[in-house]
Scaffold this motif. Sequence first.
Motif, PDB file in Angstrom:
ATOM      1  N   SER A 141       2.315 -13.618  18.304  1.00  0.00           N
ATOM      2  CA  SER A 141       0.892 -13.296  18.413  1.00  0.00           C
ATOM      3  C   SER A 141       0.668 -11.796  18.252  1.00  0.00           C
ATOM      4  CB  SER A 141       0.360 -13.761  19.770  1.00  0.00           C
ATOM      5  OG  SER A 141       0.681 -15.112  20.030  1.00  0.00           O
ATOM      6  N   ALA A 142       1.515 -10.986  18.883  1.00  0.00           N
ATOM      7  CA  ALA A 142       1.399  -9.532  18.762  1.00  0.00           C
ATOM      8  C   ALA A 142       1.628  -9.090  17.321  1.00  0.00           C
ATOM      9  CB  ALA A 142       2.386  -8.846  19.697  1.00  0.00           C
ATOM     10  N   ALA A 143       2.618  -9.704  16.652  1.00  0.00           N
ATOM     11  CA  ALA A 143       2.895  -9.359  15.257  1.00  0.00           C
ATOM     12  C   ALA A 143       1.736  -9.735  14.349  1.00  0.00           C
ATOM     13  CB  ALA A 143       4.176 -10.057  14.802  1.00  0.00           C
ATOM     14  N   GLU A 144       1.129 -10.883  14.602  1.00  0.00           N
ATOM     15  CA  GLU A 144      -0.021 -11.297  13.801  1.00  0.00           C
ATOM     16  C   GLU A 144      -1.204 -10.359  14.011  1.00  0.00           C
ATOM     17  OE1 GLU A 144       0.830 -16.126  13.585  1.00  0.00           O
ATOM     18  OE2 GLU A 144      -0.324 -15.284  15.246  1.00  0.00           O
ATOM     19  N   LEU A 145      -1.371  -9.857  15.219  1.00  0.00           N
ATOM     20  CA  LEU A 145      -2.424  -8.877  15.508  1.00  0.00           C
ATOM     21  C   LEU A 145      -2.163  -7.578  14.742  1.00  0.00           C
ATOM     22  CD1 LEU A 145      -4.972  -8.283  17.156  1.00  0.00           C
ATOM     23  CD2 LEU A 145      -3.489  -7.619  19.061  1.00  0.00           C
ATOM     24  N   TYR A 146      -0.917  -7.128  14.742  1.00  0.00           N
ATOM     25  CA  TYR A 146      -0.549  -5.912  14.011  1.00  0.00           C
ATOM     26  C   TYR A 146      -0.711  -6.127  12.500  1.00  0.00           C
ATOM     27  CZ  TYR A 146       2.180  -1.701  12.863  1.00  0.00           C
ATOM     28  OH  TYR A 146       2.586  -0.479  12.395  1.00  0.00           O
ATOM     29  N   ARG A 147      -0.422  -7.348  12.041  1.00  0.00           N
ATOM     30  CA  ARG A 147      -0.524  -7.654  10.612  1.00  0.00           C
ATOM     31  C   ARG A 147      -1.946  -7.466  10.099  1.00  0.00           C
ATOM     32  NH1 ARG A 147       1.896 -13.296   9.208  1.00  0.00           N
ATOM     33  NH2 ARG A 147      -0.077 -14.120   9.987  1.00  0.00           N
ATOM     34  N   GLN A 148      -2.936  -7.774  10.935  1.00  0.00           N
ATOM     35  CA  GLN A 148      -4.329  -7.592  10.533  1.00  0.00           C
ATOM     36  C   GLN A 148      -4.604  -6.145  10.146  1.00  0.00           C
ATOM     37  OE1 GLN A 148      -7.003  -9.088  13.569  1.00  0.00           O
ATOM     38  NE2 GLN A 148      -5.809 -10.959  13.845  1.00  0.00           N
ATOM     39  N   TRP A 149      -3.940  -5.220  10.839  1.00  0.00           N
ATOM     40  CA  TRP A 149      -4.076  -3.798  10.503  1.00  0.00           C
ATOM     41  C   TRP A 149      -3.145  -3.411   9.365  1.00  0.00           C
ATOM     42  CZ3 TRP A 149      -0.335   0.131  11.068  1.00  0.00           C
ATOM     43  CH2 TRP A 149      -0.802   1.430  10.841  1.00  0.00           C
ATOM     44  N   GLY A 150      -1.889  -3.816   9.468  1.00  0.00           N
ATOM     45  CA  GLY A 150      -0.876  -3.364   8.528  1.00  0.00           C
ATOM     46  C   GLY A 150      -1.151  -3.758   7.090  1.00  0.00           C
ATOM     47  N   GLU A 151      -1.675  -4.968   6.878  1.00  0.00           N
ATOM     48  CA  GLU A 151      -1.915  -5.425   5.506  1.00  0.00           C
ATOM     49  C   GLU A 151      -3.004  -4.621   4.795  1.00  0.00           C
ATOM     50  OE1 GLU A 151      -0.653 -10.009   4.937  1.00  0.00           O
ATOM     51  OE2 GLU A 151      -2.594  -9.699   5.907  1.00  0.00           O
ATOM     52  N   LYS A 152      -3.800  -3.876   5.555  1.00  0.00           N
ATOM     53  CA  LYS A 152      -4.863  -3.069   4.954  1.00  0.00           C
ATOM     54  C   LYS A 152      -4.379  -1.688   4.525  1.00  0.00           C
ATOM     55  CE  LYS A 152      -8.264  -5.294   7.991  1.00  0.00           C
ATOM     56  NZ  LYS A 152      -9.185  -5.084   9.131  1.00  0.00           N
ATOM     57  N   GLN A 153      -3.130  -1.351   4.844  1.00  0.00           N
ATOM     58  CA  GLN A 153      -2.653   0.011   4.624  1.00  0.00           C
ATOM     59  C   GLN A 153      -2.077   0.203   3.223  1.00  0.00           C
ATOM     60  OE1 GLN A 153      -3.877   1.843   6.922  1.00  0.00           O
ATOM     61  NE2 GLN A 153      -4.379  -0.065   8.006  1.00  0.00           N
ATOM     62  N   SER A 154      -1.957   1.447   2.835  1.00  0.00           N
ATOM     63  CA  SER A 154      -1.514   1.776   1.472  1.00  0.00           C
ATOM     64  C   SER A 154      -0.107   1.284   1.188  1.00  0.00           C
ATOM     65  CB  SER A 154      -1.592   3.293   1.251  1.00  0.00           C
ATOM     66  OG  SER A 154      -0.739   3.981   2.160  1.00  0.00           O
ATOM     67  N   TRP A 155       0.740   1.214   2.234  1.00  0.00           N
ATOM     68  CA  TRP A 155       2.107   0.772   1.960  1.00  0.00           C
ATOM     69  C   TRP A 155       2.168  -0.687   1.526  1.00  0.00           C
ATOM     70  CZ3 TRP A 155       2.050   3.432   7.011  1.00  0.00           C
ATOM     71  CH2 TRP A 155       1.590   2.634   8.067  1.00  0.00           C
ATOM     72  N   CYS A 156       1.158  -1.486   1.886  1.00  0.00           N
ATOM     73  CA  CYS A 156       1.090  -2.857   1.365  1.00  0.00           C
ATOM     74  C   CYS A 156       0.481  -2.868  -0.029  1.00  0.00           C
ATOM     75  CB  CYS A 156       0.283  -3.747   2.307  1.00  0.00           C
ATOM     76  SG  CYS A 156       1.183  -4.226   3.798  1.00  0.00           S
ATOM     77  N   ARG A 157      -0.586  -2.122  -0.223  1.00  0.00           N
ATOM     78  CA  ARG A 157      -1.205  -2.067  -1.557  1.00  0.00           C
ATOM     79  C   ARG A 157      -0.234  -1.527  -2.591  1.00  0.00           C
ATOM     80  NH1 ARG A 157      -5.361   0.233   1.546  1.00  0.00           N
ATOM     81  NH2 ARG A 157      -4.916   2.300   0.667  1.00  0.00           N
ATOM     82  N   GLN A 158       0.638  -0.589  -2.182  1.00  0.00           N
ATOM     83  CA  GLN A 158       1.574   0.033  -3.114  1.00  0.00           C
ATOM     84  C   GLN A 158       2.991  -0.536  -3.010  1.00  0.00           C
ATOM     85  OE1 GLN A 158       1.275   4.257  -2.322  1.00  0.00           O
ATOM     86  NE2 GLN A 158      -0.954   4.206  -2.411  1.00  0.00           N
ATOM     87  N   SER A 159       3.150  -1.609  -2.261  1.00  0.00           N
ATOM     88  CA  SER A 159       4.465  -2.235  -2.104  1.00  0.00           C
ATOM     89  C   SER A 159       5.041  -2.612  -3.461  1.00  0.00           C
ATOM     90  CB  SER A 159       4.334  -3.493  -1.236  1.00  0.00           C
ATOM     91  OG  SER A 159       5.283  -4.466  -1.575  1.00  0.00           O
ATOM     92  N   ARG A 160       6.313  -2.338  -3.656  1.00  0.00           N
ATOM     93  CA  ARG A 160       6.954  -2.629  -4.933  1.00  0.00           C
ATOM     94  C   ARG A 160       7.097  -4.134  -5.151  1.00  0.00           C
ATOM     95  NH1 ARG A 160       8.607   1.227  -7.968  1.00  0.00           N
ATOM     96  NH2 ARG A 160      10.124  -0.115  -9.033  1.00  0.00           N
ATOM     97  N   LEU A 161       7.390  -4.876  -4.104  1.00  0.00           N
ATOM     98  CA  LEU A 161       7.491  -6.329  -4.262  1.00  0.00           C
ATOM     99  C   LEU A 161       6.117  -6.926  -4.547  1.00  0.00           C
ATOM    100  CD1 LEU A 161       9.113  -8.972  -4.120  1.00  0.00           C
ATOM    101  CD2 LEU A 161       8.653  -9.017  -1.651  1.00  0.00           C
ATOM    102  N   HIS A 162       5.127  -6.551  -3.768  1.00  0.00           N
ATOM    103  CA  HIS A 162       3.783  -7.095  -3.936  1.00  0.00           C
ATOM    104  C   HIS A 162       3.188  -6.704  -5.288  1.00  0.00           C
ATOM    105  CE1 HIS A 162      -0.005  -8.763  -2.586  1.00  0.00           C
ATOM    106  NE2 HIS A 162      -0.635  -7.637  -2.882  1.00  0.00           N
TER     107      HIS A 162
END
Length: 740
Positions: free
Chosen positions: A255-276
């Motif tokens: 549950s804590a990880a899913e809460l953090y994911r809501q924030w983390g997925e919005k960050q530049s490191w996800c938008r610029q992820s090499r895999l993604h």
Amino acid sequence: MRAFICAAAFILLAVPAWCGNIRLENKKVRFIFESRHGGLVSMEDLGQRRTISSAGGAPVWEITIGGRKVTGNAFSSFTHRQTAPGRLVMTWKGWPEAKNKDITVTVTVRLREQEALSDWHLAVEGTNGDQVPGIVFPQIGGLQHTTGTNLAVPNWMGELLANPGEQLKKPGAKFEWFYPGHLSMQLVALYDQRGGLYAAADDTAAYRKNLGVQLGADKKLVYYMVNYPDQTPGRQGYSMPYNAVVGAFTGDWISAAELYRQWGEKQSWCRQSRLHGNKVAGWLKSTALWVWNRGTSAEVLEPATDLQQRLGLPVNVLWHWWHGCSYDDGFPEYVPPREGREPFMAAVKKAQAQGVRSLVYMNQIQWGNSTASWKTQHAERYSVKNADGQPASHVYNIFTGKALTNMCIVTDFWKNTYAGLSDTVLNTYGVDGVYMDQTCLTRMCYDPSHGHPLGGGNYWVPNSGRLSDQIRARVRNGKEITLSGEGVGEAWMPYVDAFLALQVSRERYAGVHGWQAIPFFQVVYHPYALAYGNYSSLLTPPYDALWPAEHRPANMLQPLDTAFNRQFLLEQARSFAWGMQPMIANYKPLLATERKEEIDYLLQLARVRNNSLKYLLYGTYRRAPRMAVPEERFPMSRLSIYAGQKDKVTAFEQTYPTIYHSAWSAADGTLGIALASVQQRPYAVDMQLKAADYGLGNSGKIYLVHAAGRRELGSYAGGTVKVRFELAPREVCLVEVTPE
């Protein structure tokens, strides 16, 4: 008169200390601070109607300034004001012992609307050039701990500890992790069966900080974060370039990880992820199995080729000890290879023709200070300096006793040196990638000649990224290469293609000390970060031929006791269930017959995963449906896969699940449930889930994906998915739910 002023306090700009306690609340969470010095009295989860913290007025910050530690209790003036609904500003002034009497500390706490979360910020002014090496803020004390308390931390992939207070009873004990580095995400969760404290930071620029937990004087747990202002002379103050996040959550570590994911997925490191961003090499994504061997091409590439022929799918290698220098002391004198330039190049080319690619080891930050090049290249001037001005050195090699020294990644000298070496191995020697050991770590450097802020700051990660870009810019002829980091780290997702994550084998390298591995990082970032790796081995460790002969053991690479075979299976099952590319360490062809069941299990697992990539490579982690999984005590061994020869095998027993399972949502709206059994008997799978909980339609088909392919298992209707079948002993499979 005082009663009148307190009653009307909401209209005043600043409220004096003699008014009652300070309340800050919304419908979800309430904080109470005492009015004399601004200490935290309590924190309440209003949704759960429970107290998270009963700190009793403990200071929320501690600053080290001019060599002394000070809290708000030492200041003569404290005021507070609520500048907007849900926003509290607290100000401390007048530290009598300060050289500069104008030192001011300001803390702002802002509640988020309709959430049990709050953002905390601290600024200090008037330091007048005094050094401020560390600021502990926020500090949340009064946290209860019982046998039902759990501490979840993204210590690289993730670890979970039951009843942390018991281990913290030792004098001076504390748990503390640094970010960016071993702490792969900015998050700590402390909870029981109902939920608990969610503590994080919203730093999008990877500033250096530590997160920790310890026992307070009241014998209750204390969460804290250490912030590191840069130590450039003449600074007049510091304002946190991010917020701390403090709140309550319901549930467990997922549950804590899913809460953090809501924030983390919005960050530049996800938008610029090499895999993604589909920037990683095609051969990396199609890797079905890794071999982690050490030594010459005959010891590394030939066994991998053997395993690939048995598997019938791509097998690639993580290659240590290819280099001409002694491991862990001769870096960075990697070239020429120890078997010679021409034989090495011929072996690499032959393996590539057979479909085997290689990542070669080159530590990204270390230089051996006993090497000739250390002196001739004047490397010390470009090394990381501690606060005392001395190079940051450490002895890793227990056999030679020679040290390695951290190099400052900000310096052009080191980036050019490492990029030049990478150019040589990728373009001249023809390998397919570089395993950049210690990449997902940061160092604080205090050398003023390097052109970066001294000590704290966020200079390390972007310069690590620039080094990766520099390496890629030198690759010729459109060659697809892979750059891999050690561990995992959100801040490096735009810069490296793969992350070596070894906590699936935590017992093998760390034994059992209460901590257990969890896929914390994968829950948050699986579609954005390709993780691989395993210490799993069926053999005793090798020994570098360039290390002193007097320490060389007689039983190198001999089969381990068969009692530890199930440990190997357990490590592989975790890797599969946690969405990682599988790996075997120290593989030799003799294992295909002497440990046939274990190797067959590994090959089965690799084939099932290869048939399930939309889930296990690209999928988003979901909470798995409940299953009544039996547990058993397993014999386990603690023995490094290399360099462990001064220690004998340490054997112990521990209780583990006999089936690992997980759930993954694919981009096409289907659901995959991965199962890996290490049982020696059949198991009746019986699980039920609500389709709506996983975004599935009310009806659809259920399939079973196994090593040979996919077959229909049944169907579901009415919004309820029921899965029943018999899982064979040591079977690996994936249940696929496909809505109509």
